[in-house]
Design an enzyme around this catalytic site. Sequence first.
Site, PDB file in Angstrom:
ATOM      1  N   LYS A 123       0.829  -1.211   0.000  1.00 54.07           N
ATOM      2  CA  LYS A 123       0.000   0.000   0.000  1.00 54.07           C
ATOM      3  C   LYS A 123       0.867   1.267   0.000  1.00 54.07           C
ATOM      4  CE  LYS A 123      -3.099   3.010   0.513  1.00 54.07           C
ATOM      5  NZ  LYS A 123      -4.141   3.325  -0.437  1.00 54.07           N
TER       6      LYS A 123
ATOM      7  N   CYS B   4      -3.201  10.869   1.180  1.00 53.93           N
ATOM      8  CA  CYS B   4      -2.517   9.594   0.910  1.00 53.93           C
ATOM      9  C   CYS B   4      -1.121   9.826   0.358  1.00 53.93           C
ATOM     10  CB  CYS B   4      -3.334   8.794  -0.084  1.00 53.93           C
ATOM     11  SG  CYS B   4      -5.064   8.735   0.354  1.00 53.93           S
TER      12      CYS B   4
HETATM   13  N1  SAJ Z   1      -1.420  14.801  -9.168  1.00 54.74           N
HETATM   14  C1  SAJ Z   1      -0.492  15.506  -9.889  1.00 54.74           C
HETATM   15  N2  SAJ Z   1      -0.158  15.065 -11.136  1.00 54.74           N
HETATM   16  C2  SAJ Z   1      -0.719  13.949 -11.665  1.00 54.74           C
HETATM   17  C3  SAJ Z   1      -1.659  13.215 -10.914  1.00 54.74           C
HETATM   18  C4  SAJ Z   1      -1.991  13.674  -9.660  1.00 54.74           C
HETATM   19  O1  SAJ Z   1       0.050  16.513  -9.444  1.00 54.74           O
HETATM   20  O2  SAJ Z   1      -0.387  13.625 -12.796  1.00 54.74           O
HETATM   21  C5  SAJ Z   1      -1.795  15.292  -7.836  1.00 54.74           C
HETATM   22  C6  SAJ Z   1      -3.286  15.608  -7.725  1.00 54.74           C
HETATM   23  O3  SAJ Z   1      -3.576  16.871  -8.220  1.00 54.74           O
HETATM   24  C7  SAJ Z   1      -3.486  15.489  -6.238  1.00 54.74           C
HETATM   25  C8  SAJ Z   1      -2.496  14.393  -5.829  1.00 54.74           C
HETATM   26  O4  SAJ Z   1      -1.595  14.270  -6.895  1.00 54.74           O
HETATM   27  O5  SAJ Z   1      -3.151  16.678  -5.566  1.00 54.74           O
HETATM   28  C9  SAJ Z   1      -3.098  13.047  -5.536  1.00 54.74           C
HETATM   29  O6  SAJ Z   1      -4.127  12.748  -6.443  1.00 54.74           O
HETATM   30  P1  SAJ Z   1      -4.303  11.318  -7.115  1.00 54.74           P
HETATM   31  O7  SAJ Z   1      -5.493  11.380  -7.972  1.00 54.74           O
HETATM   32  O8  SAJ Z   1      -3.045  10.901  -7.755  1.00 54.74           O
HETATM   33  O9  SAJ Z   1      -4.496  10.321  -5.889  1.00 54.74           O
HETATM   34  P2  SAJ Z   1      -5.423  10.311  -4.579  1.00 54.74           P
HETATM   35  O10 SAJ Z   1      -4.658  10.881  -3.431  1.00 54.74           O
HETATM   36  O11 SAJ Z   1      -6.773  10.854  -4.842  1.00 54.74           O
HETATM   37  O12 SAJ Z   1      -5.558   8.726  -4.360  1.00 54.74           O
HETATM   38  C10 SAJ Z   1      -4.375   7.953  -4.216  1.00 54.74           C
HETATM   39  C11 SAJ Z   1      -4.444   6.799  -5.218  1.00 54.74           C
HETATM   40  N3  SAJ Z   1      -3.142   6.111  -5.288  1.00 54.74           N
HETATM   41  C12 SAJ Z   1      -2.535   5.873  -6.460  1.00 54.74           C
HETATM   42  O13 SAJ Z   1      -2.997   6.218  -7.533  1.00 54.74           O
HETATM   43  C13 SAJ Z   1      -1.263   5.117  -6.403  1.00 54.74           C
HETATM   44  C14 SAJ Z   1      -5.547   5.834  -4.767  1.00 54.74           C
HETATM   45  O14 SAJ Z   1      -5.570   4.694  -5.603  1.00 54.74           O
HETATM   46  C15 SAJ Z   1      -5.315   5.425  -3.312  1.00 54.74           C
HETATM   47  O15 SAJ Z   1      -6.312   4.536  -2.852  1.00 54.74           O
HETATM   48  C16 SAJ Z   1      -5.384   6.681  -2.473  1.00 54.74           C
HETATM   49  O16 SAJ Z   1      -4.305   7.523  -2.879  1.00 54.74           O
HETATM   50  C17 SAJ Z   1      -5.250   6.285  -1.010  1.00 54.74           C
HETATM   51  O17 SAJ Z   1      -6.291   6.255  -0.306  1.00 54.74           O
HETATM   52  O18 SAJ Z   1      -4.163   5.883  -0.581  1.00 54.74           O
END
Ligand code: SAJ
Length: 445
Positions: free
Chosen positions: A213, A267
């Site tokens: 995780k 996360c």
């Molecule tokens: N982000 C970027 N660039 C990108 C993608 C995302 O800057 O290309 C930023 C987003 O704007 C945001 C942050 O990253 O601020 C996180 O967003 P996210 O959509 O990547 O992820 P979360 O936090 O909503 O959910 C993550 C997910 N983990 C992964 O994709 C590895 C989700 O599957 C997990 O279940 C979740 O964390 C968790 O609960 O741990």
Amino acid sequence: MAEIKTVSVIGMGYIGLPTCAIFASRGLDVIGVDINEAVVAKVNRGEIHIIEPDLDGLIQKVVANGKLKAFSTPQPADAYIIAVPTPITPERKPDVSYVLAAARSIAPVLKRDDLVVLESTSPVGTTRVMTALLAELRPDLKFPVAHGEEADVLVAYSPERVLPGKVLTELINNDRSIGGLSRKSSERTAALYSSFVAGDLFITQAESAELVKLTENAFRDVNIAFANELAAVCQDLSLNVWEVIDLANRHPRVNILQPSPGVGGHCIAIDPYFIIDAAPNNTRLISSARRINSERPLSVVRDIEALLDPTRKQTIACLGLSFKPNIDDMRESPAVEVVKLLSKIPNIKIVAAEPNARQLPHELEGSGVMFTDALSAIDQSDIVVLLVDHRQFNLIDPEALKDKKLVDTRGLWTWRKARKPDARIEGKKSEMERSQSLARTGEAA
Ligand code: SAJ
């Protein structure tokens, strides 16, 4: 062993509440538990306290048909799922106190043949520590830490891995890792999740499942840091980072993520610290990525400052406060951090808009920032800062932005909408190959 008929979910937050809804929709009797009385009352009225597509209708249905009932203290059940927060301390150490408090709260109602599953993101070893606590509180029961396959109560770690905004679909369709403290613990956990999971279930040891995780989120953090580092490189070289990434992603084995004002949510911005804390001498890459991403809000503020005219008071419109598009969650939001840093600059007025919220988050209360809708924020501003690429902002008429200075931290207006139509000469790919390639570059969405 008897079939699991009643499941209790401890913690009805972003993960716990959808989990309650899905188990209840599969015919199990679900007891949702939360220490927040307001959440309990709301759920018992069939309402929800978070924004998540399709969750409201499902909760309404399972509360109305009596399959989900909420309480503020644990009630007896056949299986307990712990889905409580695991924050970090100001010193960036993992704080598992909510997990241990949840374990303490269920200890009095545990009985022979019960199953306890920890779902919260946790430092490696937490499932064992939690089980040792249960064993101490219930010396009349045998737990797998000391009794292996002879245990009366089964315990496993099985992390959620769902994406906020797509929780219901991903809960059902994603594969899951299951780390039982005994073989029987894993098997019973797999049987429980089989009631709704369509993805594959992979059985491993608890510690591996815990690290899996953390690894998933650290991987994403490192990859976003790469995109953010490229953004800084492109700024030095006066190149458009969105174009560079888009074109690099046309390579069949390259898939760079998108630059941003930083990484938010509860996360990705937190979990890498759990690995860093466990192996401080072997996490140079993970630590650098964390630093790069957490310094992004400040670099956005510097870009905005560079546009300010020191001779007069100016208004800055900040569009979007949530941590990512099309949700209301502002936890660890880099957009909020940018606005907070801006609010400390003298002689500017800040107007912020967040279409998924009715007011500013508490961190911005008393900061002097005004809350309004996007169009009126733009209307009164000299500089428009796009912080979150919400779908509503994609619909803004470019005319409204014509005379404004823009800081587009997501490439929405300055790349995705502004791509030159003559910059592409279409080849002879089939429709299928073309749509696969569009999906990889994110264009299809
Ligand atoms: N982000 C970027 N660039 C990108 C993608 C995302 O800057 O290309 C930023 C987003 O704007 C945001 C942050 O990253 O601020 C996180 O967003 P996210 O959509 O990547 O992820 P979360 O936090 O909503 O959910 C993550 C997910 N983990 C992964 O994709 C590895 C989700 O599957 C997990 O279940 C979740 O964390 C968790 O609960 O741990």
